[in-house]
Design a protein around this motif. Structure first.
Motif, PDB file in Angstrom:
ATOM      1  N   PHE A 104       0.696  -1.226   0.070  1.00 46.03           N
ATOM      2  CA  PHE A 104      -0.055   0.094   0.088  1.00 46.03           C
ATOM      3  C   PHE A 104       0.992   1.326  -0.122  1.00 46.03           C
ATOM      4  O   PHE A 104       0.402   2.363  -0.920  1.00 46.03           O
ATOM      5  N   VAL A 105       1.867   1.291   1.029  1.00 48.09           N
ATOM      6  CA  VAL A 105       2.714   2.587   0.828  1.00 48.09           C
ATOM      7  C   VAL A 105       3.488   2.507  -0.531  1.00 48.09           C
ATOM      8  O   VAL A 105       3.623   3.664  -0.765  1.00 48.09           O
ATOM      9  N   VAL A 106       4.004   1.397  -0.840  1.00 44.60           N
ATOM     10  CA  VAL A 106       4.715   1.692  -2.125  1.00 44.60           C
ATOM     11  C   VAL A 106       3.900   2.071  -3.340  1.00 44.60           C
ATOM     12  O   VAL A 106       4.297   3.099  -4.024  1.00 44.60           O
ATOM     13  N   VAL A 107       2.523   1.421  -3.375  1.00 47.31           N
ATOM     14  CA  VAL A 107       1.825   1.969  -4.590  1.00 47.31           C
ATOM     15  C   VAL A 107       1.384   3.761  -4.333  1.00 47.31           C
ATOM     16  O   VAL A 107       1.291   4.170  -5.364  1.00 47.31           O
ATOM     17  N   THR A 108       1.070   3.881  -2.978  1.00 50.85           N
ATOM     18  CA  THR A 108       0.865   5.225  -2.595  1.00 50.85           C
ATOM     19  C   THR A 108       2.103   6.135  -3.115  1.00 50.85           C
ATOM     20  O   THR A 108       1.953   7.328  -3.718  1.00 50.85           O
ATOM     21  N   VAL A 109       3.225   5.956  -2.807  1.00 55.96           N
ATOM     22  CA  VAL A 109       4.517   7.053  -3.176  1.00 55.96           C
ATOM     23  C   VAL A 109       4.633   6.689  -4.727  1.00 55.96           C
ATOM     24  O   VAL A 109       4.828   8.114  -5.079  1.00 55.96           O
ATOM     25  N   MET A 110       4.385   5.530  -5.285  1.00 51.02           N
ATOM     26  CA  MET A 110       4.512   5.817  -6.719  1.00 51.02           C
ATOM     27  C   MET A 110       3.473   6.771  -7.600  1.00 51.02           C
ATOM     28  O   MET A 110       3.706   7.321  -8.575  1.00 51.02           O
ATOM     29  N   GLY A 111       2.358   6.494  -6.866  1.00 48.99           N
ATOM     30  CA  GLY A 111       1.106   7.522  -7.272  1.00 48.99           C
ATOM     31  C   GLY A 111       1.529   9.173  -7.014  1.00 48.99           C
ATOM     32  O   GLY A 111       1.128   9.717  -7.926  1.00 48.99           O
ATOM     33  N   MET A 112       2.008   9.344  -6.107  1.00 49.44           N
ATOM     34  CA  MET A 112       2.422  10.662  -5.631  1.00 49.44           C
ATOM     35  C   MET A 112       3.652  10.948  -6.563  1.00 49.44           C
ATOM     36  O   MET A 112       3.713  12.083  -6.712  1.00 49.44           O
ATOM     37  N   ALA A 113       4.473  10.373  -6.909  1.00 49.30           N
ATOM     38  CA  ALA A 113       5.500  10.695  -7.791  1.00 49.30           C
ATOM     39  C   ALA A 113       5.409  10.999  -9.248  1.00 49.30           C
ATOM     40  O   ALA A 113       5.839  11.983  -9.713  1.00 49.30           O
ATOM     41  N   ASP A 114       4.348  10.160  -9.782  1.00 45.32           N
ATOM     42  CA  ASP A 114       3.890  10.425 -11.114  1.00 45.32           C
ATOM     43  C   ASP A 114       2.520  11.212 -11.365  1.00 45.32           C
ATOM     44  O   ASP A 114       2.149  11.375 -12.467  1.00 45.32           O
ATOM     45  N   GLY A 115       1.775  11.120 -10.353  1.00 44.76           N
ATOM     46  CA  GLY A 115       0.573  11.545 -10.344  1.00 44.76           C
ATOM     47  C   GLY A 115       0.508  12.790  -9.803  1.00 44.76           C
ATOM     48  O   GLY A 115       1.270  13.669  -9.074  1.00 44.76           O
ATOM     49  N   ASN A 116      -0.952  13.377  -9.780  1.00 45.06           N
ATOM     50  CA  ASN A 116      -1.224  14.727  -9.214  1.00 45.06           C
ATOM     51  C   ASN A 116      -2.208  14.319  -8.106  1.00 45.06           C
ATOM     52  O   ASN A 116      -3.660  14.076  -8.348  1.00 45.06           O
ATOM     53  N   PRO A 117      -2.055  14.218  -6.629  1.00 42.63           N
ATOM     54  CA  PRO A 117      -3.108  13.776  -5.856  1.00 42.63           C
ATOM     55  C   PRO A 117      -4.243  14.979  -5.694  1.00 42.63           C
ATOM     56  O   PRO A 117      -5.318  14.661  -4.932  1.00 42.63           O
ATOM     57  N   GLN A 118      -4.027  16.067  -6.208  1.00 41.37           N
ATOM     58  CA  GLN A 118      -4.933  17.026  -6.178  1.00 41.37           C
ATOM     59  C   GLN A 118      -6.458  16.702  -7.080  1.00 41.37           C
ATOM     60  O   GLN A 118      -7.237  17.085  -6.836  1.00 41.37           O
ATOM     61  N   ARG A 158     -16.576  20.544 -18.482  1.00 43.87           N
ATOM     62  CA  ARG A 158     -15.714  19.803 -19.721  1.00 43.87           C
ATOM     63  C   ARG A 158     -14.947  18.922 -19.012  1.00 43.87           C
ATOM     64  O   ARG A 158     -13.912  18.173 -19.681  1.00 43.87           O
ATOM     65  N   GLY A 159     -14.917  18.701 -17.761  1.00 48.42           N
ATOM     66  CA  GLY A 159     -13.916  17.648 -17.166  1.00 48.42           C
ATOM     67  C   GLY A 159     -12.617  18.264 -16.484  1.00 48.42           C
ATOM     68  O   GLY A 159     -11.705  17.524 -15.933  1.00 48.42           O
ATOM     69  N   ASN A 160     -12.362  19.448 -16.679  1.00 49.75           N
ATOM     70  CA  ASN A 160     -11.050  20.250 -16.258  1.00 49.75           C
ATOM     71  C   ASN A 160     -11.295  20.373 -14.815  1.00 49.75           C
ATOM     72  O   ASN A 160     -12.073  20.713 -14.152  1.00 49.75           O
ATOM     73  N   TYR A 161     -10.041  20.267 -14.212  1.00 49.60           N
ATOM     74  CA  TYR A 161      -9.981  20.358 -12.642  1.00 49.60           C
ATOM     75  C   TYR A 161      -9.840  21.857 -12.371  1.00 49.60           C
ATOM     76  O   TYR A 161      -9.076  22.577 -13.100  1.00 49.60           O
ATOM     77  N   CYS A 162     -10.516  22.392 -11.512  1.00 50.40           N
ATOM     78  CA  CYS A 162     -10.659  23.730 -11.056  1.00 50.40           C
ATOM     79  C   CYS A 162      -9.441  23.988 -10.395  1.00 50.40           C
ATOM     80  O   CYS A 162      -8.919  23.220  -9.441  1.00 50.40           O
ATOM     81  N   GLY A 163      -8.968  25.132 -10.366  1.00 51.36           N
ATOM     82  CA  GLY A 163      -7.613  25.683  -9.615  1.00 51.36           C
ATOM     83  C   GLY A 163      -6.264  25.048 -10.125  1.00 51.36           C
ATOM     84  O   GLY A 163      -5.523  24.983  -9.353  1.00 51.36           O
ATOM     85  N   VAL A 164      -6.314  24.442 -11.230  1.00 49.80           N
ATOM     86  CA  VAL A 164      -4.964  23.683 -11.644  1.00 49.80           C
ATOM     87  C   VAL A 164      -4.495  24.297 -13.023  1.00 49.80           C
ATOM     88  O   VAL A 164      -5.311  24.695 -13.801  1.00 49.80           O
ATOM     89  N   GLU A 165      -3.107  24.676 -13.009  1.00 47.02           N
ATOM     90  CA  GLU A 165      -2.515  25.319 -13.990  1.00 47.02           C
ATOM     91  C   GLU A 165      -2.506  24.243 -15.144  1.00 47.02           C
ATOM     92  O   GLU A 165      -2.668  24.836 -16.497  1.00 47.02           O
ATOM     93  N   GLU A 166      -2.328  23.031 -15.225  1.00 48.14           N
ATOM     94  CA  GLU A 166      -2.147  22.296 -16.345  1.00 48.14           C
ATOM     95  C   GLU A 166      -3.087  21.139 -16.278  1.00 48.14           C
ATOM     96  O   GLU A 166      -3.034  20.157 -15.331  1.00 48.14           O
ATOM     97  N   ASN A 167      -4.017  20.894 -16.796  1.00 45.13           N
ATOM     98  CA  ASN A 167      -5.068  19.839 -17.162  1.00 45.13           C
ATOM     99  C   ASN A 167      -4.885  18.808 -18.103  1.00 45.13           C
ATOM    100  O   ASN A 167      -4.162  19.124 -19.097  1.00 45.13           O
ATOM    101  N   TRP A 168      -5.571  17.751 -17.827  1.00 43.94           N
ATOM    102  CA  TRP A 168      -5.305  16.574 -18.510  1.00 43.94           C
ATOM    103  C   TRP A 168      -5.854  16.760 -19.991  1.00 43.94           C
ATOM    104  O   TRP A 168      -6.800  17.679 -20.297  1.00 43.94           O
ATOM    105  N   ASN A 169      -5.362  16.196 -21.150  1.00 47.94           N
ATOM    106  CA  ASN A 169      -5.916  16.116 -22.432  1.00 47.94           C
ATOM    107  C   ASN A 169      -5.838  17.696 -22.801  1.00 47.94           C
ATOM    108  O   ASN A 169      -6.653  18.146 -23.638  1.00 47.94           O
ATOM    109  N   GLY A 170      -4.852  18.448 -22.581  1.00 55.27           N
ATOM    110  CA  GLY A 170      -4.519  19.800 -23.133  1.00 55.27           C
ATOM    111  C   GLY A 170      -5.785  20.693 -22.664  1.00 55.27           C
ATOM    112  O   GLY A 170      -6.185  21.636 -23.319  1.00 55.27           O
ATOM    113  N   GLY A 171      -6.511  20.614 -21.491  1.00 53.35           N
ATOM    114  CA  GLY A 171      -7.410  21.280 -21.056  1.00 53.35           C
ATOM    115  C   GLY A 171      -7.217  22.469 -20.606  1.00 53.35           C
ATOM    116  O   GLY A 171      -5.634  22.972 -20.685  1.00 53.35           O
ATOM    117  N   SER A 172      -7.970  23.512 -20.347  1.00 51.38           N
ATOM    118  CA  SER A 172      -7.641  25.108 -20.068  1.00 51.38           C
ATOM    119  C   SER A 172      -7.162  25.286 -18.725  1.00 51.38           C
ATOM    120  O   SER A 172      -7.160  24.592 -17.846  1.00 51.38           O
TER     121      SER A 172
END
Length: 145
Positions: free
Chosen positions: A48-62, A71-85
């Motif tokens: 569980f700890v290893v998967v969590t650390v790997m997810g935090m390193a490559d992903g965005n916990p926000q 549109r599926g864009n995350y609010c308050g985030v500079e870079e959204n997935w799929n080239g979102g605004s």
């Protein structure tokens, strides 16, 4: 006797040294059986700890707690997935989920039904119910294709 009032049986049911003695527990010869599960439990916690650390390193916990726009864009985030605004400085108006793909067809069927047309455009003069859309412009704008 078998059909007596049962007082003797109630008093002696779990008496120490009797036939149903459970003063030593339900099993007299006890041993530790959970020791085999401890390494498995420790392995699961480490995984569980290893998967969590790997997810935090490559992903965005926000992405777990940030609200999203229609549109599926995350609010308050500079870079959204799929080239979102960029929504970093965008004001938050409301917290909603993107349900358009699920509800769009259903809502069109409901709003464009004959019953909705009666309530919104025609009314029911026999019952004294006036149409909800008062002006001709509103009625023309409503009409479904």
């Amino acid at each position: 006797s078998c059909c007596a009032n049962g007082d003797d049986e109630k008093e002696n049911k779990f008496k120490k040294g009797g036939d149903h003695d459970i003063s030593e527990g339900p099993v007299t010869k006890r041993g530790c059986t959970d020791i085999c599960c401890v390494p498995l439990f420790i392995f699961a916690q480490v995984a569980f700890v290893v998967v969590t650390v790997m997810g935090m390193a490559d992903g965005n916990p926000q992405k777990l707690y940030r609200p999203r726009d229609y549109r599926g864009n995350y609010c308050g985030v500079e870079e959204n997935w799929n080239g979102g605004s960029n929504t970093l400085k965008a004001p938050t108006l409301s917290y909603t989920m993107n349900v358009t793909s699920t509800v769009d067809t259903l809502m069109k069927q409901m709003v464009c039904s004959s019953m909705a047309k009666t309530a919104l455009v025609d009314g029911r003069a026999s019952s004294g119910i006036l149409p909800l859309l008062k002006t001709k412009a509103d009625r023309d704008k409503y009409m479904c294709d």
